[in-house]
Motif scaffolding. Sequence first.
Motif, PDB file in Angstrom:
ATOM      1  N   UNK A  59       0.873  -1.160  -0.319  1.00  0.00           N
ATOM      2  CA  UNK A  59      -0.081   0.155   0.246  1.00  0.00           C
ATOM      3  C   UNK A  59       0.667   0.822   0.392  1.00  0.00           C
ATOM      4  N   UNK A  60       2.144   0.991   0.610  1.00  0.00           N
ATOM      5  CA  UNK A  60       3.086   2.006   1.046  1.00  0.00           C
ATOM      6  C   UNK A  60       3.732   2.341  -0.632  1.00  0.00           C
ATOM      7  N   UNK A  61       3.856   1.206  -1.118  1.00  0.00           N
ATOM      8  CA  UNK A  61       4.326   1.656  -2.705  1.00  0.00           C
ATOM      9  C   UNK A  61       3.449   2.355  -3.625  1.00  0.00           C
ATOM     10  N   UNK A  62       2.021   2.059  -3.548  1.00  0.00           N
ATOM     11  CA  UNK A  62       0.807   1.996  -3.980  1.00  0.00           C
ATOM     12  C   UNK A  62       1.004   3.532  -4.018  1.00  0.00           C
ATOM     13  N   UNK A  63       0.883   4.116  -2.455  1.00  0.00           N
ATOM     14  CA  UNK A  63       0.461   5.672  -2.371  1.00  0.00           C
ATOM     15  C   UNK A  63       1.441   6.360  -3.141  1.00  0.00           C
ATOM     16  N   UNK A  64       2.841   6.294  -3.688  1.00  0.00           N
ATOM     17  CA  UNK A  64       4.066   6.693  -3.998  1.00  0.00           C
ATOM     18  C   UNK A  64       3.706   6.015  -5.626  1.00  0.00           C
ATOM     19  N   UNK A  65       3.527   6.093  -6.593  1.00  0.00           N
ATOM     20  CA  UNK A  65       2.933   5.787  -7.814  1.00  0.00           C
ATOM     21  C   UNK A  65       4.444   5.450  -8.697  1.00  0.00           C
ATOM     22  N   UNK A  66       5.408   6.828  -8.723  1.00  0.00           N
ATOM     23  CA  UNK A  66       6.149   7.137  -9.185  1.00  0.00           C
ATOM     24  C   UNK A  66       8.056   6.842  -8.282  1.00  0.00           C
ATOM     25  N   UNK A  67       7.852   6.065  -7.696  1.00  0.00           N
ATOM     26  CA  UNK A  67       8.686   5.552  -6.552  1.00  0.00           C
ATOM     27  C   UNK A  67       9.307   4.003  -7.172  1.00  0.00           C
ATOM     28  N   UNK A  68      10.758   4.595  -6.926  1.00  0.00           N
ATOM     29  CA  UNK A  68      11.445   3.347  -7.375  1.00  0.00           C
ATOM     30  C   UNK A  68      11.818   2.700  -6.810  1.00  0.00           C
ATOM     31  N   UNK A  69      12.247   0.291  -6.568  1.00  0.00           N
ATOM     32  CA  UNK A  69      12.764   0.579  -5.611  1.00  0.00           C
ATOM     33  C   UNK A  69      13.378  -0.049  -6.245  1.00  0.00           C
ATOM     34  N   UNK A  70      14.820  -0.097  -4.876  1.00  0.00           N
ATOM     35  CA  UNK A  70      15.416  -0.361  -5.059  1.00  0.00           C
ATOM     36  C   UNK A  70      15.959  -2.094  -4.354  1.00  0.00           C
ATOM     37  N   UNK A  71      15.391  -2.338  -2.986  1.00  0.00           N
ATOM     38  CA  UNK A  71      15.954  -3.239  -1.865  1.00  0.00           C
ATOM     39  C   UNK A  71      16.805  -4.352  -2.340  1.00  0.00           C
ATOM     40  N   UNK A  72      17.618  -5.724  -1.567  1.00  0.00           N
ATOM     41  CA  UNK A  72      18.320  -6.151  -1.522  1.00  0.00           C
ATOM     42  C   UNK A  72      17.617  -7.562  -0.651  1.00  0.00           C
ATOM     43  N   UNK A  73      18.131  -8.488  -1.720  1.00  0.00           N
ATOM     44  CA  UNK A  73      17.584  -9.729  -1.420  1.00  0.00           C
ATOM     45  C   UNK A  73      18.465 -10.964  -1.220  1.00  0.00           C
ATOM     46  N   UNK A  74      19.184 -10.895  -1.957  1.00  0.00           N
ATOM     47  CA  UNK A  74      20.148 -11.305  -2.099  1.00  0.00           C
ATOM     48  C   UNK A  74      21.321 -11.414  -2.989  1.00  0.00           C
ATOM     49  N   UNK A  75      22.600 -11.194  -3.301  1.00  0.00           N
ATOM     50  CA  UNK A  75      23.359 -11.589  -4.590  1.00  0.00           C
ATOM     51  C   UNK A  75      23.634 -10.292  -4.273  1.00  0.00           C
TER      52      UNK A  75
END
Length: 284
Positions: free
Chosen positions: A46-62
């Motif tokens: 929901x947070x990401x939908x609130x900022x529709x122009x946002x870009x995901x960085x994230x780090x799970x692996x790699x």
Amino acid sequence: MLTKTDFQTARVCIKRLWHEKKGIWTKEPSVSDLKNSFEGNRFSEEVRQFYPHGKMIGWQQGSLDEVIAKTKHELEVSNVTLFEAAFEHKGLLCLADVVIKENGTLTLIEAKSSNSPKVLKKDNYEHVYDAAFQHYVMGKCGYTPDKVQLMHSNGNCIWPDRQNLFSFEDITDLVNERLGEIADASRFFMKKLERDVAPSVQIGKFCKKPKDKACPHINECWLKQTEKTIFDLPRLPIKTEELLRGNDIHLIEDIPSHIELPESLRRKVELIQNKTEYIDKTKK
């Protein structure tokens, strides 16, 4: 690596974090853990939908270096919104929920699914320290936030109308007040984690409270009975607790009758010691 979750664990008990980091103490996710994880993931969506122009960085692996480099690259843009932007400084890792760069101003947003912000002493300033840890790491990487906001669920929102799903609290001052503490505590925790011998921490009420954050390793750590202990007595005066500890009294049933206690606690102690029940008929 020391994350904000690790930092919060260490604030309560560095002994627990040391054992978890070494892989000595492990736990299977409880039903409550799974529920919280599910709700947290839905809230993040929901947070990401609130900022529709946002870009995901994230780090799970790699490669962590790659996501850190990506974060730096994106922050070169004059106006940008990033989710889970990655910052690392001397073993301290921050994956910020939301970072907004707008006209030269940098805003850090800590997103919490809770509808009650934990920014007071009674909550151990939990959400403030989460944001303060991230602010500190970002600052050390050259990206000091100008503003810090707590984004949380609005308890007055009625599903499915989501127009007022979020509430915002400005916690910039509360965060800035704690940056020095974050710096000192982080160095202390990292040094403890580097050692081969577990830190010594005396057991106490913090092991069991609050209930939803009770230590999952209590049976491995205490090596004593974990139920009906002096730490289960509500509002036990600190001086009385210290007196009982000093006399190696751990269980409620072993509290001597001459120990001074508030009337309500004395009644509770006597009921446990006599193995009887009390029903307050004045309450419905």
